[in-house]
Design an enzyme around this catalytic site. Sequence first.
Site, short mmCIF file in Angstrom:
data_model
loop_
_atom_site.label_atom_id
_atom_site.label_comp_id
_atom_site.label_asym_id
_atom_site.label_seq_id
_atom_site.Cartn_x
_atom_site.Cartn_y
_atom_site.Cartn_z
N TRP A 18 0.83 -1.21 0.00
CA TRP A 18 0.00 0.00 0.00
C TRP A 18 0.86 1.25 0.00
O TRP A 18 0.51 2.26 -0.64
CB TRP A 18 -0.97 -0.02 1.18
CG TRP A 18 -1.89 -1.21 1.10
CD1 TRP A 18 -1.93 -2.28 1.94
CD2 TRP A 18 -2.87 -1.47 0.09
NE1 TRP A 18 -2.88 -3.19 1.52
CE2 TRP A 18 -3.47 -2.72 0.40
CE3 TRP A 18 -3.31 -0.77 -1.04
CZ2 TRP A 18 -4.48 -3.28 -0.39
CZ3 TRP A 18 -4.31 -1.32 -1.82
CH2 TRP A 18 -4.88 -2.56 -1.51
N LYS A 23 -11.52 -1.78 8.97
CA LYS A 23 -10.64 -2.57 9.83
C LYS A 23 -11.14 -2.48 11.28
O LYS A 23 -11.86 -3.33 11.75
CB LYS A 23 -9.20 -2.08 9.74
CG LYS A 23 -8.69 -1.86 8.32
CD LYS A 23 -8.42 -3.14 7.58
CE LYS A 23 -7.77 -2.85 6.24
NZ LYS A 23 -7.42 -4.04 5.48
N ASP A 74 -0.86 6.97 6.75
CA ASP A 74 -1.95 6.05 6.42
C ASP A 74 -2.07 5.06 7.57
O ASP A 74 -1.22 4.22 7.77
CB ASP A 74 -1.63 5.32 5.11
CG ASP A 74 -2.66 4.27 4.73
OD1 ASP A 74 -3.64 4.08 5.48
OD2 ASP A 74 -2.47 3.62 3.69
#
Length: 355
Positions: free
Chosen positions: A99, A190, A166
């Site tokens: 990511w 999440k 992030d």
Amino acid sequence: MKIHNFNAGPSILPKEVIRKSAESVIDFNESGLSLLEISHRSIEFLEIIERTTSLVRKVMNLNHDYAILFLQGGATLQFSMVPYNLMNKEAAYLDTGFWAKNAIKEAKKFGKVKILFSGKDQEYTYILKNYQIPCNIDYFHCTSNNTIVGTQVKVFPKTSVPIVCDMSSDIFSRKLNFCQFSLIYASAQKNVSSAGMTIVIVKKDVLGKIKRNMSSYMDYEIHIKNKSILNTPNVFSIYTSMLTLEWIENKGGLSILEKENQHKAKLLYDEIDKNNFFENKIHKEDRSNMNVSFFLKEKKLEEEFNKMWKQENIVGLDGHRFLGGYRASIYNALPLKSVQFLIEVMKEFERKFSS
């Protein structure tokens, strides 16, 4: 039937959050309307978004220098929105995994990107600690937790440069000084809510410095002025976020969750380390408390292990499609008993195949 949910995302949520969310879909606050039917500009929803904003601020101990936004497009859109709003010439990034690499790819479309560290040479199994952040860049970007491989930044750098992070896979899982960051973003699926909403927390004084004609939807300042309802937001996901934040507050906050998460992770890593059939490839000081990756030393036994854990109503244990092996995502809402149950399955596997 008891299901032990180790999915990486969308992932496990607190049972009371699921129950209240489900009730709201049938009849929201005895209004005769479903939550899915109420107007995003109604008083009822404005109260939800105001309450959710207040809870984010309280749980993270943030003052009003920060704006709290609830946007769409996932963390993937933020890979572009961050440089769009913050990069004039150059930014620095850490390449700590899949990511982070995608974030770098998008940032390069807006200016120069200085990569301070890449873990690619060791398959992203470690995170460098002694990198130097230049003082003449627009911002520094890091990914706090590598969901796929299972690494986690434990200590963040001290710098005069704005820090962007992030936190998609470990937000609200530990106590941090969140005021050290100028911008935090996290997709909700999440530790926070259902998929389809992204939290953005931005220090307002870093905005408005970019020399480009800004597109409205990509402009954080426009979203701040419109209080996250420039267009129709994800009403359900924001409401579920509110319930999850109330659950966090009722548990005693991030300090309590951090201790619980550390305990669950330690138990699982200890079993992996001492079990003759499993291994974890991450440097110990960089191991994630959220996503525990591990592999069978004898690949030929994968079919047997897969059969065993699936028969025991364990779900979501498969490793990422790019990595293989196994991944136990042990987010806030995963009970300690589920971790202990997985450990017993691993012990039984060792007993069965050691003879």
